[in-house]
Motif scaffolding. Structure first.
Motif, mmCIF file in Angstrom:
data_model
loop_
_atom_site.group_PDB
_atom_site.id
_atom_site.type_symbol
_atom_site.label_atom_id
_atom_site.label_comp_id
_atom_site.label_asym_id
_atom_site.label_seq_id
_atom_site.Cartn_x
_atom_site.Cartn_y
_atom_site.Cartn_z
ATOM 1 N N GLU A 162 10.558 29.877 -12.871
ATOM 2 C CA GLU A 162 9.950 29.650 -14.188
ATOM 3 C C GLU A 162 10.205 30.808 -15.152
ATOM 4 O OE1 GLU A 162 8.420 27.331 -16.965
ATOM 5 O OE2 GLU A 162 8.627 26.675 -14.894
ATOM 6 N N SER A 163 10.092 32.037 -14.673
ATOM 7 C CA SER A 163 10.250 33.199 -15.555
ATOM 8 C C SER A 163 11.688 33.401 -16.028
ATOM 9 C CB SER A 163 9.756 34.468 -14.857
ATOM 10 O OG SER A 163 10.548 34.744 -13.717
ATOM 11 N N PHE A 164 12.610 32.637 -15.497
ATOM 12 C CA PHE A 164 14.025 32.749 -15.886
ATOM 13 C C PHE A 164 14.539 31.435 -16.482
ATOM 14 C CE2 PHE A 164 18.623 33.330 -15.105
ATOM 15 C CZ PHE A 164 18.788 34.630 -15.573
ATOM 16 N N SER A 165 13.679 30.449 -16.611
ATOM 17 C CA SER A 165 14.107 29.082 -16.927
ATOM 18 C C SER A 165 14.966 28.953 -18.182
ATOM 19 C CB SER A 165 12.911 28.142 -17.016
ATOM 20 O OG SER A 165 12.065 28.519 -18.073
ATOM 21 N N SER A 166 14.720 29.741 -19.198
ATOM 22 C CA SER A 166 15.499 29.608 -20.432
ATOM 23 C C SER A 166 16.888 30.238 -20.320
ATOM 24 C CB SER A 166 14.742 30.237 -21.604
ATOM 25 O OG SER A 166 14.625 31.640 -21.414
ATOM 26 N N LYS A 167 17.153 30.980 -19.251
ATOM 27 C CA LYS A 167 18.425 31.686 -19.122
ATOM 28 C C LYS A 167 19.396 31.033 -18.141
ATOM 29 C CE LYS A 167 16.380 36.093 -20.374
ATOM 30 N NZ LYS A 167 16.148 37.461 -19.978
ATOM 31 N N TYR A 168 18.912 30.062 -17.351
ATOM 32 C CA TYR A 168 19.810 29.394 -16.411
ATOM 33 C C TYR A 168 20.867 28.593 -17.150
ATOM 34 C CZ TYR A 168 16.830 30.189 -12.296
ATOM 35 O OH TYR A 168 16.126 30.740 -11.259
ATOM 36 N N SER A 169 22.024 28.480 -16.534
ATOM 37 C CA SER A 169 23.071 27.625 -17.102
ATOM 38 C C SER A 169 22.638 26.164 -16.967
ATOM 39 C CB SER A 169 24.394 27.831 -16.347
ATOM 40 O OG SER A 169 24.263 27.404 -15.002
ATOM 41 N N THR A 170 23.210 25.341 -17.815
ATOM 42 C CA THR A 170 22.957 23.904 -17.730
ATOM 43 C C THR A 170 23.367 23.399 -16.352
ATOM 44 O OG1 THR A 170 23.356 23.705 -20.094
ATOM 45 C CG2 THR A 170 23.492 21.684 -18.806
ATOM 46 N N ALA A 171 24.452 23.933 -15.811
ATOM 47 C CA ALA A 171 24.942 23.516 -14.500
ATOM 48 C C ALA A 171 23.949 23.851 -13.394
ATOM 49 C CB ALA A 171 26.291 24.173 -14.204
ATOM 50 N N MET A 172 23.336 25.026 -13.446
ATOM 51 C CA MET A 172 22.377 25.412 -12.410
ATOM 52 C C MET A 172 21.115 24.565 -12.508
ATOM 53 S SD MET A 172 22.062 27.287 -9.741
ATOM 54 C CE MET A 172 23.310 28.567 -9.892
ATOM 55 N N LYS A 173 20.662 24.317 -13.728
ATOM 56 C CA LYS A 173 19.488 23.453 -13.898
ATOM 57 C C LYS A 173 19.787 22.046 -13.393
ATOM 58 C CE LYS A 173 17.457 25.781 -17.881
ATOM 59 N NZ LYS A 173 17.093 25.641 -19.283
ATOM 60 N N ALA A 174 20.986 21.549 -13.691
ATOM 61 C CA ALA A 174 21.375 20.208 -13.240
ATOM 62 C C ALA A 174 21.454 20.143 -11.719
ATOM 63 C CB ALA A 174 22.711 19.802 -13.859
ATOM 64 N N ALA A 175 21.941 21.217 -11.098
ATOM 65 C CA ALA A 175 22.020 21.256 -9.635
ATOM 66 C C ALA A 175 20.618 21.170 -9.035
ATOM 67 C CB ALA A 175 22.726 22.527 -9.169
ATOM 68 N N GLY A 176 19.683 21.890 -9.614
ATOM 69 C CA GLY A 176 18.298 21.821 -9.153
ATOM 70 C C GLY A 176 17.699 20.443 -9.387
ATOM 71 N N ASP A 177 17.961 19.873 -10.553
ATOM 72 C CA ASP A 177 17.457 18.529 -10.852
ATOM 73 C C ASP A 177 18.029 17.494 -9.886
ATOM 74 O OD1 ASP A 177 15.980 19.552 -12.957
ATOM 75 O OD2 ASP A 177 17.416 18.921 -14.503
ATOM 76 N N ALA A 178 19.239 17.764 -9.390
ATOM 77 C CA ALA A 178 19.893 16.858 -8.442
ATOM 78 C C ALA A 178 19.417 17.094 -7.002
ATOM 79 C CB ALA A 178 21.409 17.003 -8.526
ATOM 80 N N GLY A 179 18.551 18.104 -6.814
ATOM 81 C CA GLY A 179 17.971 18.319 -5.491
ATOM 82 C C GLY A 179 18.433 19.542 -4.733
ATOM 83 N N LEU A 180 19.206 20.435 -5.360
ATOM 84 C CA LEU A 180 19.665 21.634 -4.654
ATOM 85 C C LEU A 180 18.498 22.592 -4.430
ATOM 86 C CD1 LEU A 180 21.846 23.430 -3.414
ATOM 87 C CD2 LEU A 180 22.371 24.261 -5.726
ATOM 88 N N ILE A 181 18.228 22.841 -3.173
ATOM 89 C CA ILE A 181 17.205 23.803 -2.753
ATOM 90 C C ILE A 181 17.944 24.935 -2.043
ATOM 91 C CG2 ILE A 181 15.162 24.185 -1.291
ATOM 92 C CD1 ILE A 181 14.608 22.154 -3.494
ATOM 93 N N TRP A 182 17.546 26.166 -2.324
ATOM 94 C CA TRP A 182 18.182 27.308 -1.663
ATOM 95 C C TRP A 182 17.658 27.423 -0.239
ATOM 96 C CZ3 TRP A 182 22.362 27.945 -3.833
ATOM 97 C CH2 TRP A 182 22.506 28.032 -5.213
ATOM 98 N N THR A 183 18.513 27.079 0.697
ATOM 99 C CA THR A 183 18.267 27.248 2.123
ATOM 100 C C THR A 183 19.293 28.251 2.611
ATOM 101 O OG1 THR A 183 19.828 25.530 2.801
ATOM 102 C CG2 THR A 183 17.541 24.826 2.323
ATOM 103 N N GLU A 184 19.225 28.616 3.863
ATOM 104 C CA GLU A 184 20.249 29.522 4.389
ATOM 105 C C GLU A 184 21.636 28.907 4.221
ATOM 106 O OE1 GLU A 184 19.368 31.420 8.212
ATOM 107 O OE2 GLU A 184 17.382 30.525 7.966
ATOM 108 N N ASP A 185 21.762 27.627 4.537
ATOM 109 C CA ASP A 185 23.072 26.970 4.470
ATOM 110 C C ASP A 185 23.588 26.852 3.041
ATOM 111 O OD1 ASP A 185 23.187 26.714 7.233
ATOM 112 O OD2 ASP A 185 22.374 24.683 7.212
ATOM 113 N N THR A 186 22.737 26.404 2.107
ATOM 114 C CA THR A 186 23.216 26.247 0.727
ATOM 115 C C THR A 186 23.519 27.600 0.106
ATOM 116 O OG1 THR A 186 20.947 26.137 -0.175
ATOM 117 C CG2 THR A 186 22.040 24.039 0.350
ATOM 118 N N LEU A 187 22.707 28.601 0.441
ATOM 119 C CA LEU A 187 22.948 29.939 -0.091
ATOM 120 C C LEU A 187 24.255 30.518 0.444
ATOM 121 C CD1 LEU A 187 21.847 32.103 -1.946
ATOM 122 C CD2 LEU A 187 20.485 32.978 -0.035
#
Length: 138
Positions: free
Chosen positions: A64-89
């Motif tokens: 939340e504290s960084f929400s205005s600075k994320y790229s559109t691509a990163m926000k879209a990845a999160g909206d599509a369900g990307l969660i940072w796990t060991e594997d995704t990271l």
């Protein structure tokens, strides 16, 4: 009785969820490559990139504290369900711009699998409440 109690305590100390195959101490050194843009630990603040406390289990683009600075691509990845796990990271750290096409992150990625394993182990120490999905169903 004392031997049994000691054995139980020792077992509990090592019976937590299995996080990352790397070495956190080595990962702290590797993280210096990330520190120009990211902070982690007590009093970490957002820099060019978001702070990395509680990263594992977080939705990509979801600090939340960084929400205005994320790229559109990163926000879209999160909206599509990307969660940072060991594997995704791990996949992301190998090649950020390939994993999230359009990310603002200019870093080309870590060079070796061991560096990736180590930095994920290091970051896991700052995600104490994270339980890998396979562990959460046990």
């Amino acid at each position: 009785m004392r031997k049994i109690l000691s054995a139980v305590i020792l077992f509990c100390a090592f019976a937590g969820p299995a996080l990352a195959d790397g070495h956190a101490a080595d990962g702290e050194k590797v993280f210096k490559k990330c520190a120009a843009c990211h902070a982690v630990g007590e009093n970490a603040k957002n820099k060019i990139g978001p702070e990395q406390n509680e990263l594992l289990g977080r939705t990509a683009g979801g600090l939340e504290s960084f929400s205005s600075k994320y790229s559109t691509a990163m926000k879209a990845a999160g909206d599509a369900g990307l969660i940072w796990t060991e594997d995704t990271l791990k996949e992301f750290l190998a090649s950020p711009r390939t994993y999230v096409k359009g990310t603002k992150m200019a870093f080309v990625g870590l060079k070796t699998e061991q560096e990736i394993e180590d930095v994920v182990a290091y970051l896991a120490t700052f995600s104490p409440d994270y339980v890998p999905a396979e562990e959460s169903h046990k």
